[in-house]
Design a protein around this motif. Structure first.
Motif, PDB file in Angstrom:
ATOM      1  N   SER A 195      -3.300  -3.951  -1.940  1.00 28.43           N
ATOM      2  CA  SER A 195      -3.498  -3.010  -0.831  1.00 28.43           C
ATOM      3  C   SER A 195      -3.935  -3.747   0.436  1.00 28.43           C
ATOM      4  O   SER A 195      -3.509  -3.397   1.541  1.00 28.43           O
ATOM      5  CB  SER A 195      -4.543  -1.958  -1.215  1.00 28.43           C
ATOM      6  OG  SER A 195      -5.771  -2.569  -1.568  1.00 28.43           O
ATOM      7  N   GLU A 196      -4.774  -4.802   0.289  1.00 30.29           N
ATOM      8  CA  GLU A 196      -5.196  -5.579   1.446  1.00 30.29           C
ATOM      9  C   GLU A 196      -4.011  -6.320   2.066  1.00 30.29           C
ATOM     10  O   GLU A 196      -3.878  -6.395   3.292  1.00 30.29           O
ATOM     11  CB  GLU A 196      -6.283  -6.584   1.057  1.00 30.29           C
ATOM     12  CG  GLU A 196      -7.630  -5.960   0.774  1.00 30.29           C
ATOM     13  CD  GLU A 196      -7.813  -5.627  -0.695  1.00 30.29           C
ATOM     14  OE1 GLU A 196      -6.788  -5.379  -1.382  1.00 30.29           O
ATOM     15  OE2 GLU A 196      -8.972  -5.608  -1.161  1.00 30.29           O
ATOM     16  N   ALA A 197      -3.138  -6.865   1.216  1.00 29.13           N
ATOM     17  CA  ALA A 197      -1.962  -7.582   1.714  1.00 29.13           C
ATOM     18  C   ALA A 197      -1.019  -6.634   2.451  1.00 29.13           C
ATOM     19  O   ALA A 197      -0.528  -6.945   3.545  1.00 29.13           O
ATOM     20  CB  ALA A 197      -1.232  -8.257   0.555  1.00 29.13           C
ATOM     21  N   ILE A 198      -0.776  -5.465   1.884  1.00 25.52           N
ATOM     22  CA  ILE A 198       0.110  -4.484   2.516  1.00 25.52           C
ATOM     23  C   ILE A 198      -0.454  -4.046   3.852  1.00 25.52           C
ATOM     24  O   ILE A 198       0.296  -3.870   4.831  1.00 25.52           O
ATOM     25  CB  ILE A 198       0.326  -3.275   1.576  1.00 25.52           C
ATOM     26  CG1 ILE A 198       1.179  -3.693   0.374  1.00 25.52           C
ATOM     27  CG2 ILE A 198       0.997  -2.126   2.316  1.00 25.52           C
ATOM     28  CD1 ILE A 198       1.319  -2.618  -0.694  1.00 25.52           C
ATOM     29  N   ALA A 199      -1.783  -3.872   3.931  1.00 26.45           N
ATOM     30  CA  ALA A 199      -2.410  -3.460   5.193  1.00 26.45           C
ATOM     31  C   ALA A 199      -2.163  -4.493   6.290  1.00 26.45           C
ATOM     32  O   ALA A 199      -1.921  -4.127   7.459  1.00 26.45           O
ATOM     33  CB  ALA A 199      -3.911  -3.256   4.981  1.00 26.45           C
ATOM     34  N   ILE A 200      -2.203  -5.776   5.943  1.00 27.25           N
ATOM     35  CA  ILE A 200      -1.932  -6.827   6.932  1.00 27.25           C
ATOM     36  C   ILE A 200      -0.490  -6.758   7.414  1.00 27.25           C
ATOM     37  O   ILE A 200      -0.213  -6.825   8.618  1.00 27.25           O
ATOM     38  CB  ILE A 200      -2.227  -8.218   6.325  1.00 27.25           C
ATOM     39  CG1 ILE A 200      -3.729  -8.391   6.114  1.00 27.25           C
ATOM     40  CG2 ILE A 200      -1.686  -9.325   7.229  1.00 27.25           C
ATOM     41  CD1 ILE A 200      -4.106  -9.687   5.415  1.00 27.25           C
ATOM     42  N   TYR A 201       0.452  -6.620   6.478  1.00 26.70           N
ATOM     43  CA  TYR A 201       1.859  -6.533   6.866  1.00 26.70           C
ATOM     44  C   TYR A 201       2.121  -5.316   7.746  1.00 26.70           C
ATOM     45  O   TYR A 201       2.889  -5.388   8.719  1.00 26.70           O
ATOM     46  CB  TYR A 201       2.747  -6.483   5.619  1.00 26.70           C
ATOM     47  CG  TYR A 201       2.726  -7.757   4.805  1.00 26.70           C
ATOM     48  CD1 TYR A 201       2.795  -8.997   5.421  1.00 26.70           C
ATOM     49  CD2 TYR A 201       2.637  -7.713   3.416  1.00 26.70           C
ATOM     50  CE1 TYR A 201       2.771 -10.167   4.674  1.00 26.70           C
ATOM     51  CE2 TYR A 201       2.616  -8.881   2.661  1.00 26.70           C
ATOM     52  CZ  TYR A 201       2.678 -10.105   3.302  1.00 26.70           C
ATOM     53  OH  TYR A 201       2.665 -11.271   2.566  1.00 26.70           O
ATOM     54  N   ASP A 202       1.494  -4.193   7.435  1.00 31.97           N
ATOM     55  CA  ASP A 202       1.667  -2.975   8.234  1.00 31.97           C
ATOM     56  C   ASP A 202       1.102  -3.150   9.644  1.00 31.97           C
ATOM     57  O   ASP A 202       1.660  -2.641  10.616  1.00 31.97           O
ATOM     58  CB  ASP A 202       1.005  -1.782   7.547  1.00 31.97           C
ATOM     59  CG  ASP A 202       1.773  -1.311   6.321  1.00 31.97           C
ATOM     60  OD1 ASP A 202       2.963  -1.669   6.204  1.00 31.97           O
ATOM     61  OD2 ASP A 202       1.197  -0.591   5.486  1.00 31.97           O
ATOM     62  N   THR A 203       0.003  -3.892   9.749  1.00 35.51           N
ATOM     63  CA  THR A 203      -0.596  -4.145  11.063  1.00 35.51           C
ATOM     64  C   THR A 203       0.321  -5.002  11.921  1.00 35.51           C
ATOM     65  O   THR A 203       0.542  -4.719  13.105  1.00 35.51           O
ATOM     66  CB  THR A 203      -1.966  -4.846  10.912  1.00 35.51           C
ATOM     67  OG1 THR A 203      -2.836  -4.007  10.160  1.00 35.51           O
ATOM     68  CG2 THR A 203      -2.587  -5.122  12.269  1.00 35.51           C
ATOM     69  N   ILE A 204       0.887  -6.047  11.327  1.00 35.01           N
ATOM     70  CA  ILE A 204       1.809  -6.923  12.065  1.00 35.01           C
ATOM     71  C   ILE A 204       3.044  -6.151  12.509  1.00 35.01           C
ATOM     72  O   ILE A 204       3.564  -6.350  13.619  1.00 35.01           O
ATOM     73  CB  ILE A 204       2.212  -8.137  11.211  1.00 35.01           C
ATOM     74  CG1 ILE A 204       0.983  -9.003  10.906  1.00 35.01           C
ATOM     75  CG2 ILE A 204       3.272  -8.970  11.906  1.00 35.01           C
ATOM     76  CD1 ILE A 204       1.253 -10.146   9.939  1.00 35.01           C
ATOM     77  N   ASN A 205       3.507  -5.243  11.657  1.00 36.02           N
ATOM     78  CA  ASN A 205       4.731  -4.486  11.960  1.00 36.02           C
ATOM     79  C   ASN A 205       4.454  -3.154  12.652  1.00 36.02           C
ATOM     80  O   ASN A 205       5.348  -2.317  12.750  1.00 36.02           O
ATOM     81  CB  ASN A 205       5.514  -4.221  10.668  1.00 36.02           C
ATOM     82  CG  ASN A 205       6.407  -5.393  10.302  1.00 36.02           C
ATOM     83  OD1 ASN A 205       6.704  -6.243  11.141  1.00 36.02           O
ATOM     84  ND2 ASN A 205       6.843  -5.435   9.061  1.00 36.02           N
ATOM     85  N   SER A 206       3.223  -2.942  13.117  1.00 38.91           N
ATOM     86  CA  SER A 206       2.853  -1.633  13.678  1.00 38.91           C
ATOM     87  C   SER A 206       3.632  -1.290  14.941  1.00 38.91           C
ATOM     88  O   SER A 206       3.908  -0.120  15.210  1.00 38.91           O
ATOM     89  CB  SER A 206       1.349  -1.597  13.972  1.00 38.91           C
ATOM     90  OG  SER A 206       0.997  -2.628  14.877  1.00 38.91           O
ATOM     91  N   LYS A 207       4.009  -2.302  15.726  1.00 39.73           N
ATOM     92  CA  LYS A 207       4.735  -2.039  16.976  1.00 39.73           C
ATOM     93  C   LYS A 207       6.237  -2.257  16.810  1.00 39.73           C
ATOM     94  O   LYS A 207       7.047  -1.424  17.182  1.00 39.73           O
ATOM     95  CB  LYS A 207       4.187  -2.916  18.094  1.00 39.73           C
ATOM     96  CG  LYS A 207       2.755  -2.545  18.497  1.00 39.73           C
ATOM     97  CD  LYS A 207       2.288  -3.379  19.677  1.00 39.73           C
ATOM     98  CE  LYS A 207       0.875  -2.958  20.091  1.00 39.73           C
ATOM     99  NZ  LYS A 207       0.372  -3.755  21.240  1.00 39.73           N
ATOM    100  N   THR A 208       6.595  -3.406  16.260  1.00 43.36           N
ATOM    101  CA  THR A 208       8.005  -3.728  16.050  1.00 43.36           C
ATOM    102  C   THR A 208       8.173  -4.304  14.652  1.00 43.36           C
ATOM    103  O   THR A 208       7.422  -5.209  14.263  1.00 43.36           O
ATOM    104  CB  THR A 208       8.508  -4.757  17.078  1.00 43.36           C
ATOM    105  OG1 THR A 208       8.268  -4.266  18.389  1.00 43.36           O
ATOM    106  CG2 THR A 208      10.003  -5.012  16.900  1.00 43.36           C
TER     107      THR A 208
END
Length: 304
Positions: A195-208
């Motif tokens: 879940s922590e790893a997915i949260a990081i990926y979602d943050t990076i991809n939050s805009k594009t």
């Protein structure tokens, strides 16, 4: 009357196929990937080859979507559709195609295993420690954390990468610390902190959405739902083994007893072979060692 009913049914059937061709395209690419699981090519090259191979089936459906009358504009739009489809399927397929997941994960594990099976370079660790002590810069923390990740010391790797992000003056910008964040997500993945790893990926991809990051996210998502890479099973062929063993035995029966001349010749051949192998070993030792971290560095690069 029957003919009047057939035409609407045919229209809806073709229209439905046109709308769902992307799902069919994904299924065909997955089937192609299944046949290439044991090739030595990179995961990217394997995907690209299957994407291009199946495009021959779906190119006409892509062209049918384009409403442009001008040939030049139609070509430009068609290329754009193909590029976007290529990027999208590259990460979407991971969610549904086991063969694709297996290819990516197996090649990643092979690289890590190749590096972690070697003796730990204590001199390298000392140099990294000295760099951090002399210049406690975020880049030095990252370099040491990356090395700890390579050798499998995940606890120290996590500490250094977090420190790197903390010391980065641009840490408020997720794009500025994307490299550090990606490494931290991969550390979390190995620690099963999905879940922590997915949260990081979602943050990076939050805009594009970055296709490479989206692909890494898809892999972790599959793992969080229990899918895992199956261990390699060595293939044993008892028939071929017994057959090969029986041939020398049969030859030995028919072969006459060795004379002293034959034994001397065999001894000379063995000595020459040993000398050649010794020279080969010396030459390998003189060669510059290869950078075994290079294949893994691509995992930390973002697409442009």
């Amino acid at each position: 009357m029957k003919h009047l009913l057939i035409l609407p049914l045919l229209f809806f059937s073709l229209n439905g196929y046109s709308q769902n061709y992307k799902e069919n395209y994904k299924a065909d690419i997955c089937a192609c990937l299944e046949t290439k699981k044991n090739t030595l090519q990179t995961a990217n090259k394997i995907f690209d080859a299957c994407f291009a191979k199946q495009m021959t089936t779906y190119a006409s459906l892509i062209e049918a979507e384009i409403k442009e009358e001008d040939k030049t504009q139609k070509f430009i739009v068609g290329q754009k559709i193909r590029r976007e489809l290529h990027q999208k399927l590259k990460y979407e397929l991971v969610y549904s195609c086991n063969a694709y997941f297996d290819i990516i994960e197996q090649k990643k594990q092979d690289v890590l295993q190749q590096y972690r099976s070697k003796k730990i370079d204590s001199t390298r660790i000392e140099r990294l420690n000295e760099s951090v002590a002399m210049q406690p810069h975020y880049s030095n923390y990252f370099n040491r954390g990356q090395f700890y990740y390579f050798i499998g010391d995940l606890k120290k790797a996590e500490q250094d990468v977090k420190k790197s992000i903390q010391e980065n003056p641009l840490s408020q910008s997720h794009l500025a610390t994307a490299q550090e964040s990606l490494l931290l997500a991969m550390i979390y993945e190995e620690q099963k902190k999905y879940s922590e790893a997915i949260a990081i990926y979602d943050t990076i991809n939050s805009k594009t959405i970055n296709p490479s990051v989206a692909l890494l996210r898809a892999i972790v998502f599959r793992k969080s739902n229990g899918y895992a890479l199956k261990p390699k099973v060595p293939v044993e062929n008892n028939n071929s083994t017994s057959a090969s063993n029986s041939k020398p035995a049969e030859k030995a029966k028919n072969k006459p007893a060795n004379t002293s001349r034959t034994r001397t010749a065999q001894t000379n051949r063995n000595r020459a072979r040993a000398k050649k192998e010794q020279n080969r070993t010396i030459n390998r030792a003189k060669q510059k060692p290869k950078d075994s971290t290079k294949p893994l560095r691509g995992l930390f690069k973002l697409d442009g």
